[in-house]
Design a protein around this motif. Structure first.
Motif, PDB file in Angstrom:
ATOM      1  N   ASP A   1       0.804  -1.209   0.000  1.00  0.00           N
ATOM      2  CA  ASP A   1       0.000   0.000   0.000  1.00  0.00           C
ATOM      3  C   ASP A   1       0.845   1.270   0.000  1.00  0.00           C
ATOM      4  OD1 ASP A   1       0.960  -0.469   2.574  1.00  0.00           O
ATOM      5  OD2 ASP A   1      -0.785   0.439   3.551  1.00  0.00           O
ATOM      6  N   GLU A   2       2.172   1.143   0.076  1.00  0.00           N
ATOM      7  CA  GLU A   2       3.070   2.298   0.067  1.00  0.00           C
ATOM      8  C   GLU A   2       3.732   2.536  -1.281  1.00  0.00           C
ATOM      9  OE1 GLU A   2       5.685   3.509   3.350  1.00  0.00           O
ATOM     10  OE2 GLU A   2       5.286   1.521   4.187  1.00  0.00           O
ATOM     11  N   ILE A   3       3.505   1.660  -2.235  1.00  0.00           N
ATOM     12  CA  ILE A   3       4.278   1.747  -3.474  1.00  0.00           C
ATOM     13  C   ILE A   3       4.003   3.054  -4.212  1.00  0.00           C
ATOM     14  CG2 ILE A   3       4.625   0.701  -5.741  1.00  0.00           C
ATOM     15  CD1 ILE A   3       4.257  -2.032  -4.392  1.00  0.00           C
ATOM     16  N   GLU A   4       2.728   3.429  -4.337  1.00  0.00           N
ATOM     17  CA  GLU A   4       2.421   4.700  -5.017  1.00  0.00           C
ATOM     18  C   GLU A   4       3.081   5.872  -4.301  1.00  0.00           C
ATOM     19  OE1 GLU A   4      -1.067   2.017  -6.117  1.00  0.00           O
ATOM     20  OE2 GLU A   4       0.238   2.361  -4.382  1.00  0.00           O
ATOM     21  N   ALA A   5       3.051   5.864  -2.969  1.00  0.00           N
ATOM     22  CA  ALA A   5       3.669   6.943  -2.200  1.00  0.00           C
ATOM     23  C   ALA A   5       5.177   6.971  -2.399  1.00  0.00           C
ATOM     24  CB  ALA A   5       3.339   6.786  -0.718  1.00  0.00           C
ATOM     25  N   MET A   6       5.792   5.779  -2.536  1.00  0.00           N
ATOM     26  CA  MET A   6       7.231   5.724  -2.764  1.00  0.00           C
ATOM     27  C   MET A   6       7.581   6.283  -4.150  1.00  0.00           C
ATOM     28  SD  MET A   6      10.121   4.880  -1.249  1.00  0.00           S
ATOM     29  CE  MET A   6       9.945   3.525  -0.055  1.00  0.00           C
ATOM     30  N   VAL A   7       6.751   5.984  -5.144  1.00  0.00           N
ATOM     31  CA  VAL A   7       6.960   6.551  -6.479  1.00  0.00           C
ATOM     32  C   VAL A   7       6.922   8.074  -6.409  1.00  0.00           C
ATOM     33  CG1 VAL A   7       6.010   6.762  -8.812  1.00  0.00           C
ATOM     34  CG2 VAL A   7       6.050   4.526  -7.685  1.00  0.00           C
ATOM     35  N   ALA A   8       5.934   8.612  -5.713  1.00  0.00           N
ATOM     36  CA  ALA A   8       5.801  10.066  -5.603  1.00  0.00           C
ATOM     37  C   ALA A   8       6.976  10.671  -4.847  1.00  0.00           C
ATOM     38  CB  ALA A   8       4.481  10.405  -4.899  1.00  0.00           C
ATOM     39  N   TRP A   9       7.377  10.051  -3.741  1.00  0.00           N
ATOM     40  CA  TRP A   9       8.481  10.577  -2.927  1.00  0.00           C
ATOM     41  C   TRP A   9       9.787  10.574  -3.711  1.00  0.00           C
ATOM     42  CZ3 TRP A   9      12.869   8.101  -0.623  1.00  0.00           C
ATOM     43  CH2 TRP A   9      13.551   8.891   0.313  1.00  0.00           C
ATOM     44  N   CYS A  10      10.069   9.483  -4.401  1.00  0.00           N
ATOM     45  CA  CYS A  10      11.298   9.420  -5.187  1.00  0.00           C
ATOM     46  C   CYS A  10      11.295  10.468  -6.297  1.00  0.00           C
ATOM     47  CB  CYS A  10      11.485   8.016  -5.771  1.00  0.00           C
ATOM     48  SG  CYS A  10      11.967   6.771  -4.544  1.00  0.00           S
ATOM     49  N   GLY A  11      10.126  10.693  -6.897  1.00  0.00           N
ATOM     50  CA  GLY A  11      10.024  11.733  -7.911  1.00  0.00           C
ATOM     51  C   GLY A  11      10.324  13.100  -7.336  1.00  0.00           C
ATOM     52  N   GLU A  12       9.790  13.382  -6.145  1.00  0.00           N
ATOM     53  CA  GLU A  12      10.026  14.665  -5.488  1.00  0.00           C
ATOM     54  C   GLU A  12      11.500  14.856  -5.131  1.00  0.00           C
ATOM     55  OE1 GLU A  12       7.549  14.443  -2.107  1.00  0.00           O
ATOM     56  OE2 GLU A  12       5.650  14.650  -3.213  1.00  0.00           O
ATOM     57  N   GLN A  13      12.157  13.775  -4.710  1.00  0.00           N
ATOM     58  CA  GLN A  13      13.537  13.854  -4.263  1.00  0.00           C
ATOM     59  C   GLN A  13      14.550  13.767  -5.409  1.00  0.00           C
ATOM     60  OE1 GLN A  13      14.356  14.367  -0.978  1.00  0.00           O
ATOM     61  NE2 GLN A  13      12.146  14.532  -0.638  1.00  0.00           N
ATOM     62  N   GLY A  14      14.077  13.376  -6.588  1.00  0.00           N
ATOM     63  CA  GLY A  14      14.991  13.207  -7.707  1.00  0.00           C
ATOM     64  C   GLY A  14      15.739  11.887  -7.674  1.00  0.00           C
ATOM     65  N   PHE A  15      15.162  10.884  -7.003  1.00  0.00           N
ATOM     66  CA  PHE A  15      15.783   9.568  -6.901  1.00  0.00           C
ATOM     67  C   PHE A  15      15.142   8.614  -7.900  1.00  0.00           C
ATOM     68  CE2 PHE A  15      16.081  10.476  -2.069  1.00  0.00           C
ATOM     69  CZ  PHE A  15      17.156  11.329  -2.273  1.00  0.00           C
ATOM     70  N   GLY A  16      15.934   7.689  -8.429  1.00  0.00           N
ATOM     71  CA  GLY A  16      15.364   6.578  -9.159  1.00  0.00           C
ATOM     72  C   GLY A  16      14.727   5.605  -8.173  1.00  0.00           C
ATOM     73  N   LEU A  17      13.873   4.740  -8.678  1.00  0.00           N
ATOM     74  CA  LEU A  17      13.228   3.730  -7.844  1.00  0.00           C
ATOM     75  C   LEU A  17      13.191   2.417  -8.610  1.00  0.00           C
ATOM     76  CD1 LEU A  17      11.473   2.738  -5.428  1.00  0.00           C
ATOM     77  CD2 LEU A  17       9.475   3.578  -6.696  1.00  0.00           C
ATOM     78  N   THR A  18      13.582   1.346  -7.950  1.00  0.00           N
ATOM     79  CA  THR A  18      13.435   0.012  -8.521  1.00  0.00           C
ATOM     80  C   THR A  18      12.629  -0.854  -7.565  1.00  0.00           C
ATOM     81  OG1 THR A  18      15.473   0.089  -9.820  1.00  0.00           O
ATOM     82  CG2 THR A  18      14.624  -2.083  -9.257  1.00  0.00           C
ATOM     83  N   LEU A  19      11.582  -1.462  -8.093  1.00  0.00           N
ATOM     84  CA  LEU A  19      10.781  -2.408  -7.328  1.00  0.00           C
ATOM     85  C   LEU A  19      11.287  -3.815  -7.611  1.00  0.00           C
ATOM     86  CD1 LEU A  19       7.211  -0.942  -7.963  1.00  0.00           C
ATOM     87  CD2 LEU A  19       8.713  -0.528  -6.006  1.00  0.00           C
ATOM     88  N   ILE A  20      11.341  -4.637  -6.573  1.00  0.00           N
ATOM     89  CA  ILE A  20      11.942  -5.963  -6.676  1.00  0.00           C
ATOM     90  C   ILE A  20      10.973  -7.004  -6.137  1.00  0.00           C
ATOM     91  CG2 ILE A  20      13.916  -7.394  -6.020  1.00  0.00           C
ATOM     92  CD1 ILE A  20      15.434  -4.762  -5.445  1.00  0.00           C
ATOM     93  N   GLU A  21      10.787  -8.067  -6.907  1.00  0.00           N
ATOM     94  CA  GLU A  21      10.002  -9.195  -6.415  1.00  0.00           C
ATOM     95  C   GLU A  21      10.807  -9.995  -5.400  1.00  0.00           C
ATOM     96  OE1 GLU A  21       7.004 -10.403 -10.073  1.00  0.00           O
ATOM     97  OE2 GLU A  21       8.962 -11.371  -9.944  1.00  0.00           O
ATOM     98  N   THR A  22      10.126 -10.517  -4.392  1.00  0.00           N
ATOM     99  CA  THR A  22      10.774 -11.416  -3.444  1.00  0.00           C
ATOM    100  C   THR A  22      11.297 -12.635  -4.182  1.00  0.00           C
ATOM    101  OG1 THR A  22       9.209 -10.735  -1.735  1.00  0.00           O
ATOM    102  CG2 THR A  22      10.466 -12.724  -1.324  1.00  0.00           C
ATOM    103  N   MET A  23      12.562 -12.987  -3.900  1.00  0.00           N
ATOM    104  CA  MET A  23      13.184 -14.145  -4.538  1.00  0.00           C
ATOM    105  C   MET A  23      13.438 -15.237  -3.508  1.00  0.00           C
ATOM    106  SD  MET A  23      15.908 -12.439  -7.214  1.00  0.00           S
ATOM    107  CE  MET A  23      16.396 -11.039  -6.220  1.00  0.00           C
ATOM    108  N   PRO A  24      13.422 -16.508  -3.909  1.00  0.00           N
ATOM    109  CA  PRO A  24      13.633 -17.614  -2.967  1.00  0.00           C
ATOM    110  C   PRO A  24      15.101 -17.804  -2.637  1.00  0.00           C
ATOM    111  CG  PRO A  24      13.275 -18.483  -5.162  1.00  0.00           C
ATOM    112  CD  PRO A  24      13.068 -16.989  -5.256  1.00  0.00           C
ATOM    113  N   LEU A  25      15.689 -16.794  -1.968  1.00  0.00           N
ATOM    114  CA  LEU A  25      17.104 -16.820  -1.625  1.00  0.00           C
ATOM    115  C   LEU A  25      17.271 -16.426  -0.169  1.00  0.00           C
ATOM    116  CD1 LEU A  25      18.488 -14.834  -4.697  1.00  0.00           C
ATOM    117  CD2 LEU A  25      18.386 -17.311  -4.438  1.00  0.00           C
ATOM    118  N   GLY A  26      18.362 -16.891   0.434  1.00  0.00           N
ATOM    119  CA  GLY A  26      18.696 -16.470   1.777  1.00  0.00           C
ATOM    120  C   GLY A  26      18.025 -17.311   2.850  1.00  0.00           C
ATOM    121  N   ASP A  27      18.523 -17.164   4.081  1.00  0.00           N
ATOM    122  CA  ASP A  27      17.971 -17.875   5.227  1.00  0.00           C
ATOM    123  C   ASP A  27      16.963 -16.969   5.921  1.00  0.00           C
ATOM    124  OD1 ASP A  27      19.553 -20.018   4.739  1.00  0.00           O
ATOM    125  OD2 ASP A  27      21.052 -19.550   6.266  1.00  0.00           O
ATOM    126  N   VAL A  28      15.697 -17.328   5.867  1.00  0.00           N
ATOM    127  CA  VAL A  28      14.649 -16.529   6.498  1.00  0.00           C
ATOM    128  C   VAL A  28      13.786 -17.441   7.347  1.00  0.00           C
ATOM    129  CG1 VAL A  28      14.608 -14.869   4.603  1.00  0.00           C
ATOM    130  CG2 VAL A  28      13.040 -16.798   4.565  1.00  0.00           C
TER     131      VAL A  28
END
Length: 332
Positions: free
Chosen positions: A174-201
């Protein structure tokens, strides 16, 4: 290896020019999609020394690697990391085009300017929420204000900042749209990443999986996303966001295969080389580095090239070994 040193080319004709080099398995956070809360880290003797990592980086550049990204764990918790960055940075303009880093930014504020002086020009920062309580819940111990301070320091130092956000079902979607807007305001790029089956969790990772094709469709209801030709050497596919003037990338190992143009390998802090994180294929080179047998190091690299698969086989529900136990799962 005598004579002209050949480049790194796999069996499918893909030239390897990008290496993600892990400098430590340790991290000061315990992100739920990446690490167990009670991690058992490796003894120092099993990690490659900074001198070994620097020499390996030089070998890779001689073999045609043009971009090196330092990762972890969290690279900034490695003692004397600036020495390594500076040493690798000496090859900029001499075979190396770029040295970058992926960090959680908790340790970034005091050294952002030094990173710039060592040759770093852009940096990826893992940030999955702009809500303090949610950020602490995802990371189990993180202080959002500390991270934002690191990001501000990076901006003051003149570093280009890209935010990496792992999309988590029912956690931060529910924060993704807000993150897009914030990064746009700050001049930052944004990359969204799918969870991958890696690591010990701990827990069932399928509970966290959020397909980014659905996220992209949702974003297109609010934003105009124009396909971009921008590439960074990583697996992200980018779109320009008309309304913000920013750019958003999608790393989609689960919903879309991005392997045809793969130009990268990953090396853990113990000297294990992976041609692909979606396979258990690996080659060890730490002992060869320590013995001074440079021909053996080159043979190890050649073995990775010969065995590098055409594509990964990630499956979110697969019961398979975690091949990147001591490597950050965030990308790009």
């Amino acid at each position: 290896m005598s004579g002209t040193i050949p480049g790194l080319v796999d069996g499918f004709g893909r030239r390897i020019t990008y290496v993600r080099l892990s400098v430590t398995d340790r991290c000061d956070l315990r992100c739920r999609y990446c690490m167990s809360e009670r991690m058992q880290f490796l003894p120092k003797s099993e990690l490659m020394t900074l001198e070994e990592l620097a020499e390996l980086a030089a070998i890779l550049v001689d073999r045609g690697v043009r971009r090196i990204r330092l990762t972890g764990g969290e690279p900034l918790v490695r003692r004397n990391i600036l020495w390594l960055v500076e040493t690798i940075g000496h090859r900029l303009g001499d075979g190396l085009d770029e040295i970058t880093m992926t960090t959680n930014a908790t340790q970034l504020a005091p050294i952002a300017q030094r990173l710039r002086e060592c040759g770093v020009r852009r940096i990826n920062i893992s940030l999955d929420s702009l809500n303090e309580d949610r950020f602490r819940a995802i990371t189990r111990r993180g202080d959002l204000r500390q991270v934002l301070g690191g990001i501000a320091a990076a901006r003051r130092a003149g570093l280009a900042v890209k935010i990496n956000m792992v999309a988590l079902k029912d956690i931060n979607e529910d924060e993704i749209e807000a993150m897009v807007a914030w990064c746009g305001e700050q001049g930052f790029g944004l990359t969204l990443i799918e969870t991958m089956p890696l690591g010990d969790v701990e827990g069932d990772r399928t509970d966290q999986y959020l397909p980014l094709d659905a996220v992209k469709r949702r974003l297109q209801e609010r934003y105009s996303l124009i396909p971009s030709l921008h590439r960074t050497g990583g697996p992200a596919r980018y779109f320009d966001v008309v309304e913000t003037g920013g750019r958003i990338g999608f790393i989609t190992p689960m919903t879309n295969n991005f392997c045809d143009g793969c130009n990268r390998i990953r090396i853990t802090a113990t000297g294990t080389i992976y041609g692909c994180l979606g396979h258990d294929q690996r080659v060890e080179l730490r002992d060869a580095m320590r013995s001074g047998a440079r021909d053996a190091v080159h043979r190890a690299l050649d073995a990775v090239m010969a065995a590098k698969p055409r594509r990964h086989d990630f499956r979110i529900d697969a019961a398979r070994p975690a091949v990147a136990r001591h490597m950050s799962v965030t990308g790009g």
